[in-house]
Design a protein around this motif. Structure first.
Motif, PDB file in Angstrom:
ATOM      1  N   GLU C  44       0.972  -1.367  -0.197  1.00 17.50           N
ATOM      2  CA  GLU C  44      -0.236  -0.183  -0.124  1.00 17.50           C
ATOM      3  C   GLU C  44       1.128   1.167   0.298  1.00 17.50           C
ATOM      4  O   GLU C  44       1.288   1.141   0.585  1.00 17.50           O
ATOM      5  N   PRO C  45       0.488   2.269  -0.796  1.00 11.48           N
ATOM      6  CA  PRO C  45       1.132   3.412  -0.669  1.00 11.48           C
ATOM      7  C   PRO C  45       1.814   3.959   0.716  1.00 11.48           C
ATOM      8  O   PRO C  45       1.061   3.880   1.646  1.00 11.48           O
ATOM      9  N   SER C  66       4.103   3.413  -6.594  1.00 15.82           N
ATOM     10  CA  SER C  66       2.761   3.489  -6.580  1.00 15.82           C
ATOM     11  C   SER C  66       2.533   1.748  -6.743  1.00 15.82           C
ATOM     12  O   SER C  66       2.833   1.138  -7.758  1.00 15.82           O
ATOM     13  N   PRO C  67       1.825   0.881  -6.215  1.00 19.36           N
ATOM     14  CA  PRO C  67       1.542  -0.201  -5.923  1.00 19.36           C
ATOM     15  C   PRO C  67       0.608  -0.516  -7.156  1.00 19.36           C
ATOM     16  O   PRO C  67       0.933  -1.515  -8.828  1.00 19.36           O
ATOM     17  N   THR C  68       0.236   0.682  -8.526  1.00 20.67           N
ATOM     18  CA  THR C  68      -0.267   0.913  -9.633  1.00 20.67           C
ATOM     19  C   THR C  68       1.020   0.612 -10.820  1.00 20.67           C
ATOM     20  O   THR C  68       0.955  -0.471 -11.549  1.00 20.67           O
ATOM     21  N   ARG C  70       2.890  -2.955 -10.890  1.00 21.03           N
ATOM     22  CA  ARG C  70       3.352  -3.914 -10.669  1.00 21.03           C
ATOM     23  C   ARG C  70       4.662  -4.988 -10.758  1.00 21.03           C
ATOM     24  O   ARG C  70       4.775  -5.561 -10.528  1.00 21.03           O
ATOM     25  N   ILE C 108      -6.067   5.177   1.847  1.00 23.73           N
ATOM     26  CA  ILE C 108      -6.705   5.718   0.454  1.00 23.73           C
ATOM     27  C   ILE C 108      -7.763   5.565   0.268  1.00 23.73           C
ATOM     28  O   ILE C 108      -8.762   6.437  -0.425  1.00 23.73           O
ATOM     29  N   SER C 130       5.061   7.592  -3.959  1.00 27.87           N
ATOM     30  CA  SER C 130       3.639   6.412  -3.962  1.00 27.87           C
ATOM     31  C   SER C 130       2.739   6.822  -4.276  1.00 27.87           C
ATOM     32  O   SER C 130       1.852   6.140  -4.644  1.00 27.87           O
ATOM     33  N   GLN C 133       1.396   8.996  -6.979  1.00 29.43           N
ATOM     34  CA  GLN C 133       1.616   8.542  -8.558  1.00 29.43           C
ATOM     35  C   GLN C 133       0.129   7.360  -8.375  1.00 29.43           C
ATOM     36  O   GLN C 133      -0.300   7.817  -9.406  1.00 29.43           O
ATOM     37  N   TYR C 134       0.108   7.150  -6.901  1.00 31.25           N
ATOM     38  CA  TYR C 134      -1.291   6.383  -7.263  1.00 31.25           C
ATOM     39  C   TYR C 134      -2.292   6.718  -7.084  1.00 31.25           C
ATOM     40  O   TYR C 134      -2.904   6.945  -8.001  1.00 31.25           O
ATOM     41  N   ASP C 137      -2.495   7.884 -11.100  1.00 28.83           N
ATOM     42  CA  ASP C 137      -3.212   6.826 -11.821  1.00 28.83           C
ATOM     43  C   ASP C 137      -4.702   6.354 -11.697  1.00 28.83           C
ATOM     44  O   ASP C 137      -5.091   6.041 -12.354  1.00 28.83           O
ATOM     45  N   ASN C 138      -4.859   7.162 -10.423  1.00 26.05           N
ATOM     46  CA  ASN C 138      -6.334   6.621 -10.597  1.00 26.05           C
ATOM     47  C   ASN C 138      -7.152   8.067 -10.176  1.00 26.05           C
ATOM     48  O   ASN C 138      -8.116   8.389  -9.223  1.00 26.05           O
TER      49      ASN C 138
END
Lengths: 353, 250, 278
Positions: C44-45, C66-68, C70, C108, C130, C133-134, C137-138
């Motif tokens: 997780e961020p 970020s976890p996005t 992968r 989040i 992190s 970026q997350y 990305d969203n």
């Protein structure tokens, strides 16, 4: 299943019992260390054991959570290889006082919290514990009555109580019963023996009286209001930060993790070693800030880690009343005196009798 | 991996730390496999005046000649390891700093003292920058090896900044104060695994003090044990006299 | 004596490989890392990992990506200790060990639909990256996003190229400030706290997310409170020394909380009374 819970061991059979017990698996028991002290050591015969004894320099914690414990053995010639680690096998500890039983119970909780500490839990399952009752106080430093640790309340496989010319032995687990069967020195207790035990416990309730003028259920509330109290300033004036108090505590479990590289520059071990929140660098971060820089903050942290923080988390005090911290303190900081100061500085509240 | 050119040098000292290294036995052979030893007076006759990857320094700096020599060694060495109390904290040589230098010269050399000009004793880091320190009188070989491997890996080695008591209790020694013996463990830096106490001796403070020793508290403890302060000051100065040069210099 | 083998130690590491390094400043390097078997770190961020070099040791380091993303993840490392200095000597292709991820990251789910005021001081940008970026990305899942970044000098700015990209986006507002600068710096000079009063925000729907050196928190929080952001909407991440990452070793303890397990991300309302927190 057979339902006998109490057995007798005649004193004259004690020596034979210890010799046979030591043959079953390695046996640790309290042994004289130096002029005034005791230590748990491996023994093979009863004459090495010293009874009665005041709490050992280190609590039996050292067998569950050793001072230095290898976590990984690595070999960088094989890529990032880290193999499993072999540790000492099954053993029996004889003569564990109720304070130290309480200490082990505390550590059981800590190391069972997820993520579980398998190193601790695997060792714990391989250790047989034989408790030993204190008929009287060990010395003036103990405060076991305050924390309800002067009478047995589980945490052992067998429990010995000295009743003159014999021990009465409480069998608490199958592992304990297996010892009774294997050693064959015991006989079932009779009603009269149980009455002797009851009489001793009755006498103990008179001898072991709360050592501090405070009902223990008010301790957390007292600590809640005492964070900025003057008592910590007094400890700051005296404490040398030598770390003796935490090193001897049966419920301290802070540790450091270090690597040791062999001279082949490729193999070595990663190990954990007891650490102490009393040392100056303990709460220092890479940037240089130290979040418990003063001795005041460090001593306060120690006390809160015994009477406040674990109570909120486990509903239990992490002081077992063994008195080791007071006995070991270079500067003469005494736990009972600190608590007494807290009460007198605590102003009005239920803790004021 | 190319073995780093390594030399051992000595200044004012008893050479006992070199002896510790020379006496390591099989371990010394392992160490020899890691380094290219080019000078080490106690074990070989060869000398080396070229550049060095690692210079291992025993002894303290006590005269002008030594000052110039250590500066020259520093200049040709990438990494400098001070080892032994004399080098890391001044050690017993520091006791000289309690006296007037003329008086010291008189006492040692009498009439001839003008041929042997002397200076205040200094630890190596008080003269030139030092990358690594191995404390102790003599050095504790396991720590020496830890420092050597750290130097070979090119990473720092941190000397523990807490009291010897921490290690002494882990070794489950009976506290010497319980036997009425004055021990400097409570204010001395750990890292020796309480070597002396484990072997029936007491702590003399040879590893130097923790970075902020609580002097007032220590005095209170000693008073409680009826130890005269002068006795303890002398005891601490035995190894730690040069410490005051750090305090003045910083 | 009979031996027991402990084969399921929590301290066993996962193998990983450095696939790219990028020097950001003389002290800080970004490492892109792939786990053995190309598995995702699945963090997780705001979470951190223990980076492990056998023979040297372990160090807690927050995940900076970020976890996005992968297939790999990134960490930004400042060379200050044994492990971090040794890491800087490594290059693409070298293997390292990983434990984790550990700890509680940024909330989040609670941020979603709300505005964010992200305040980064120095290396604090690493864990916040992190999050940023997350969010990018969203992007449509979040409200307004405002980024404030402070550094000592222009040379200390981390991720300068990414900052420029973010600055060009229409859906992020960002401002940068340095403590001191030479002539060629055109941006503002001063403390990061001076940027906060000028931010236009709706306090009831804004989360202030602050990560930076310990000394920064007190002053930034004061400014955020002055903007009427509620205490429970001020989110902090604490740096502490950690050895185990599993709530045992005691190093990271702040009074009754373990930073490694209960944090490193906390609401200000939960820690504001703790003198050991700041």
């Amino acid at each position: 299943m057979h339902d006998i819970q109490y057995y007798l061991l005649k004193k004259r059979a004690f020596s034979g019992f210890i010799s046979r017990l030591a043959k079953v698996q390695p046996l640790a028991a309290p042994v004289r260390r130096g002029e005034k002290n005791y230590a748990f050591e491996l023994v093979t015969s009863a004459n090495e054991i010293s009874l009665p004894y005041i709490p050992t320099i280190l609590p039996p914690k050292k067998y569950f959570f050793p001072q230095r414990e290898v976590l990984l053995e690595f070999d960088t010639r094989r890529g990032l290889h880290a193999g499993p680690v072999g540790v000492a096998g099954p053993m029996t500890i004889f003569g564990v006082h109720t304070c130290d039983l309480a200490g082990i119970q505390c550590l059981n909780m800590v190391f069972s919290v997820r993520p579980r500490d398998h190193n601790y839990l695997i060792r714990k399952r391989k250790i047989t514990i034989i408790g030993l009752e204190c008929n009287d106080y060990c010395d003036e430093h103990a405060n076991c009555a305050l924390v309800n640790a002067s009478l047995p309340s589980g945490g052992y496989d067998l429990f010995f109580t000295d009743l003159g010319d014999y021990f009465i032995v409480h069998v608490n687990t199958q592992a304990g019963d297996d010892i009774i069967d294997a050693v064959k020195q015991f006989q079932p207790a009779k009603e009269a023996n149980l009455q002797d035990l009851a009489a001793l416990r009755e006498r103990k309730r008179v001898v072991f009286r709360n050592e501090v003028a405070l009902d223990q259920r008010f301790l957390p509330a007292l600590f809640d209001i005492s964070f900025d109290g003057p008592v910590w300033k007094d400890l700051d004036e005296r404490c040398l930060a030598c770390g003796n108090c935490t090193q001897v505590c049966p419920t301290c479990y802070c540790f450091d993790i270090r690597d040791e590289l062999n001279l082949d520059m490729a193999t070595g071990v990663r190990y954990r070693v007891w650490d102490s929140c009393q040392t100056e660098p303990f709460a220092k971060v890479a940037g240089g800030e130290n979040f418990r820089k003063s001795r005041l903050a460090r001593q306060r942290h120690r006390y809160y880690r015994k009477f406040s923080y674990p109570f909120a988390k486990f509903f239990r005090f992490f002081c077992t009343g063994c008195g080791r911290c007071s006995r070991a303190c270079m500067a003469g900081i005494k736990l009972k005196e600190t608590l007494t100061s807290l009460i007198s500085q605590g102003g009005e509240g239920p803790w004021k009798r | 991996m190319k073995r780093p050119k390594t030399a051992f040098f000595d200044f004012a000292c008893c050479e006992g730390c070199q002896l510790q290294v020379a006496n390591m036995g099989d371990t010394l052979l392992e160490v020899m496999g890691l380094i290219d030893l080019v000078e080490f007076r106690e074990v070989m006759s060869e000398k080396w005046d070229g550049d060095l990857d690692i210079a291992v320094i025993e002894g303290s700096i006590t005269d002008l000649h030594a000052t110039e020599r250590i500066k020259a060694i520093r200049k040709r060495s990438k990494v400098l390891i001070a080892y032994g109390s004399c080098a890391t904290i001044g050690g017993v040589n520091g006791m000289k700093n309690s006296f007037d230098l003329d008086e010291v010269g008189d006492c040692v050399y009498g009439e001839g003292r003008w041929f042997f000009p002397t200076e205040q004793t200094r630890a190596i880091h008080q003269v030139v920058p030092v990358e690594y320190a191995v404390n102790g009188c003599p050095v504790y070989i396991p720590e020496f090896l830890s420092v050597l491997t750290a130097a070979l890996q090119g990473i720092p080695y941190a000397v523990p900044d807490y009291a010897v008591c921490i290690e002494c209790r882990m070794n489950e020694n009976e506290c010497l104060y319980d036997r009425g013996i004055t021990c400097l463990g409570p204010v001395t830096r750990a890292g020796c695994n309480s070597w002396c106490v484990n072997n029936g001796n007491l702590c003399y403070g040879c590893r130097g003090m923790v970075s902020s020793p609580y002097v007032k508290g220590m005095k209170q403890v000693l008073e409680k044990h009826h130890v005269p302060i002068d006795f303890v000051v002398n005891k601490m100065d035995m190894y730690n006299k040069c410490r005051e040069l750090d305090r003045n210099g910083r | 004596m009979e031996k027991i083998v402990i084969s399921e130690s929590n301290y066993q590491i996962r193998k990983a490989r450095i696939v790219r390094t990028k020097k950001l400043t003389p002290l800080e390097t970004l490492f892109e890392i792939v786990l053995d078997g190309d598995r995702s770190l699945d963090h997780e961020p705001g979470q951190f990992i223990m980076v492990s070099l056998f023979g040297i040791g372990e160090a807690p380091i927050s995940v900076a990506s970020s976890p996005t993303m992968r297939d790999s993840f990134e960490i930004c490392v400042r060379a200050v200790g044994r492990v971090t200095k040794a890491l800087h000597a490594l290059d693409a292709g070298d293997e390292i060990g990983i434990r984790g991820p550990y700890g509680k990251g940024f909330p989040i789910r609670i941020f979603e639909g709300n505005d964010l005021l992200i305040v980064a001081g120095g290396l604090g940008i690493a864990p916040l990256r992190s999050l940023i970026q997350y969010v990018l990305d969203n992007r449509r899942d979040f409200g307004k996003a405002h980024l404030l970044l402070g550094c000592k000098t222009p040379q200390d700015i981390l991720f300068a190229d990414e900052l420029d990209q973010w600055r060009r986006r229409m859906d992020v507002q960002s401002e940068y400030i340095v403590d001191r600068a030479e002539q060629d710096w055109t941006g503002p000079v001063g403390l990061i706290t001076t940027l906060i009063p000028g931010v236009h925000l709706e306090p009831e729907r804004t989360f202030g997310v602050v990560v930076g050196p310990p000394v920064m928190y007190k002053f930034v929080i004061k400014e955020l409170l002055a903007k009427n952001i509620p205490e429970h909407q001020i989110i902090l991440s604490f740096e502490r020394h950690m050895k185990c990452g599993m709530g045992k070793c005691g190093r990271c303890q702040i009074q009754n909380i373990y930073t490694c397990q209960d944090g490193p991300v906390f609401r200000y309302s939960a820690v504001k009374h703790m003198s050991e927190a700041f």
